[in-house]
Design an enzyme around this catalytic site. Structure first.
Site, short mmCIF file in Angstrom:
data_model
loop_
_atom_site.label_atom_id
_atom_site.label_comp_id
_atom_site.label_asym_id
_atom_site.label_seq_id
_atom_site.Cartn_x
_atom_site.Cartn_y
_atom_site.Cartn_z
N GLU A 31 61.10 22.25 92.11
CA GLU A 31 61.68 21.48 92.78
C GLU A 31 62.91 21.19 93.29
O GLU A 31 63.74 21.85 92.83
CB GLU A 31 61.76 20.49 90.93
CG GLU A 31 62.50 19.48 91.20
CD GLU A 31 61.63 18.02 92.14
OE1 GLU A 31 62.03 17.27 92.78
OE2 GLU A 31 60.56 18.19 91.52
N HIS A 49 45.40 3.85 83.50
CA HIS A 49 43.90 2.96 83.96
C HIS A 49 42.58 2.73 83.06
O HIS A 49 42.51 4.46 83.22
CB HIS A 49 43.88 2.96 85.45
CG HIS A 49 44.84 2.38 86.37
ND1 HIS A 49 45.66 1.06 86.36
CD2 HIS A 49 46.38 3.08 87.26
CE1 HIS A 49 46.33 0.59 87.46
NE2 HIS A 49 46.85 1.65 87.46
N VAL A 172 61.94 23.76 98.23
CA VAL A 172 61.51 25.22 99.60
C VAL A 172 62.07 24.79 100.85
O VAL A 172 61.61 23.54 101.21
CB VAL A 172 59.79 25.05 99.48
CG1 VAL A 172 59.41 25.97 99.87
CG2 VAL A 172 59.94 25.64 97.29
#
Length: 490
Positions: A31, A49, A172
């Protein structure tokens, strides 16, 4: 060499990590930010939902309905607050009533059940603060609400408990394809070799796919702005109340949160900047107007904060969940906009199936731990429970955040847990310290002290949200000395 590297620690990436942690394989999640849930997963409507809005036949429709059904058990296992409080789509004229009929049929095709249209009298009995001009509503009892960042953190913690490694602050920078099912992923923290890559990089998924030489597509950020109201008005609505939707948005809603506030928003504007989460006056005017269309007596003097999030909209306008046909071992999980939060548990199961289809052998662990470490929520306890905790640990008797009744013990726990908090915002997401009426005005200095002590770092190293956001810039004595002031100042 790792078996799998997942790129992106939003709710989708962390759901995939937690699901794959059930198996005897080596997994690393990479991350770019300093914590999980730092992108779309920390700034969205937090609605689970029911599934009536998505176009039948799309991946959105498929995974929304499956994901909705997975939520109760998932949140129970991970000790994440979840309320199936239902949702309403409100029509204020005859044309909008016709839209409700279309949504009802769409919901039936998607497999949403129960689902019905209710008239004005029943609607106003359910939500007495609604616009009295409301004519009817689509009632979806299986709609719900959750805290999106707490769910993401819980998924990450449980994945970590079960052996998934997390590389945070690790953007990355390049991906080399070394061979069939053999990649070298480069980050500032170091390089990782892996057999499979799962690209769950949110707004940047298109760039990661291109970097690996896989399929090219585009992600457009869609900005959404919100206003949060003080908890004293948390009962203004009971359900998630939507207007009739447009072609690009479910509209500006008025909705409760699992933590007792209500919010209005979001608006919906495609922009070009993947980092622009600013809130502006025009956006606020837009969401206030939309909110008042549903609830005319919104207490605008009691807004405690505003925020904006960005949705990752693909050029297909649907989720992109597939193994690359160009690069063996690379899987795209992109374009995960609404209903992405609802769909995340189902997407994780789909990714597992894709991995098996392209050759990964999965053997279940015998010692998989489905529950994350117990979390204490002092504000929700009765006095007897609080007394017992304080006797066991006096730090529970020291309230740091008065608005949200967060104790020193809870902040220490947030720092020491798996994927522990390293910044002010990371503590806030785990404990709600700083999310109340004063928005951290009183508790932030004490949170800085606790982070400093527990991490064994200098106060000047404490950040709001990772590198480049340091809370303190220097010591007063040093500033005075440099400026020729009173060198004996204390």
């Amino acid at each position: 060499m790792e078996d799998i590297v997942i790129i992106g620690a939003g709710v989708t990436g962390c759901a995939i990590a937690r699901e794959l942690a059930r198996y005897d394989i080596d997994i690393t999640l990479v991350e770019k930010e300093e914590d999980v849930a730092c992108g779309t997963s920390k700034a969205n409507s937090a609605v689970v939902h029911a599934g009536f809005d998505a176009e039948p036949g799309t991946l959105k429709a498929k995974f929304n309905v499956i994901g909705n059904r997975l939520y109760p058990e998932l949140c129970k296992e991970l000790d994440v607050p979840f309320k199936m409080n239902g949702s309403l789509v409100v029509a204020v004229n005859d044309e909008e009533v016709q839209v409700l009929c279309e949504l009802l049929e769409r919901g039936k095709i998607n497999g949403v059940n129960p689902l019905r249209i209710i008239g004005k009298d029943e609607l106003l009995a359910l939500e007495p603060n609604l616009n009295p001009e409301a004519k009817a509503a689509l009632d979806a009892p299986t709609g719900g609400i959750v805290c999106p960042y707490e769910l993401t953190i819980a998924l990450a913690e449980n994945a970590s408990q079960n052996g998934v490694k997390f590389w945070l602050n690790s953007p990355v920078t390049d991906i080399e394809v070394l061979g069939n099912h053999h990649f070298l992923i480069k980050t500032p923290k170091g390089n990782i070799e892996t057999k499979y890559i799962i690209n769950a990089a949110g707004l940047f998924a298109d760039e990661i796919s291109k970097m690996a030489g896989a399929e090219e597509y585009t992600i457009t950020p869609r900005k959404s702005e919100y206003l949060i109201f003080d908890k004293q008005f948390g009962g203004l609505v009971k359900k998630a109340v939507f207007p009739t939707p447009t072609k690009i948005s479910k509209g500006i809603l008025v909705c409760p949160t699992v933590d007792g506030n209500i919010f209005i928003g979001p608006n919906s504007h495609d922009i070009g900047d993947k980092y622009n989460t600013s809130v502006n006056s025009d956006g606020i005017k837009e969401i206030v107007a939309g909110g008042k269309k549903l609830i005319p007596n919104l207490p605008m003097r009691n807004v405690i904060t505003s925020f904006a999030g960005l949705r990752a909209v693909s050029n297909t306008n649907d989720f992109i969940i597939e193994a690359s046909k160009k690069v063996n071992g690379f899987i795209n999980v992109g374009g995960i906009q609404s209903p992405g939060l609802t769909s995340a548990p189902a997407i994780a199961l789909e990714v597992k199936e894709i991995l098996q289809d392209i050759g990964l052998k999965l053997k279940e662990k015998r010692d998989f731990i489905p529950h994350r470490p117990k979390k204490f929520r002092f504000r929700e306890m009765d006095n007897e429970e609080r007394k017992k905790l304080i006797e066991e640990n006096p730090a529970f008797g020291h309230v740091i955040c008065r608005c949200e009744t967060v104790t020193e013990a809870e902040i220490i726990d947030a720092i020491k847990r798996p994927i522990g908090a390293q910044s002010i915002d990371a503590v806030k997401r785990r404990t709600r310290a700083g999310m109340g009426r004063c928005q951290g005005g009183f508790c932030s200095p004490r949170v800085v002290e606790i982070i400093t002590r527990e991490l064994g770092i200098d106060p000047l190293e404490v950040t709001k949200k990772g590198p480049g956001s340091n809370i303190l810039i220097g010591r007063i004595k040093e500033f005075l000395k440099d400026e020729g002031g009173d060198q004996n100042a204390k």
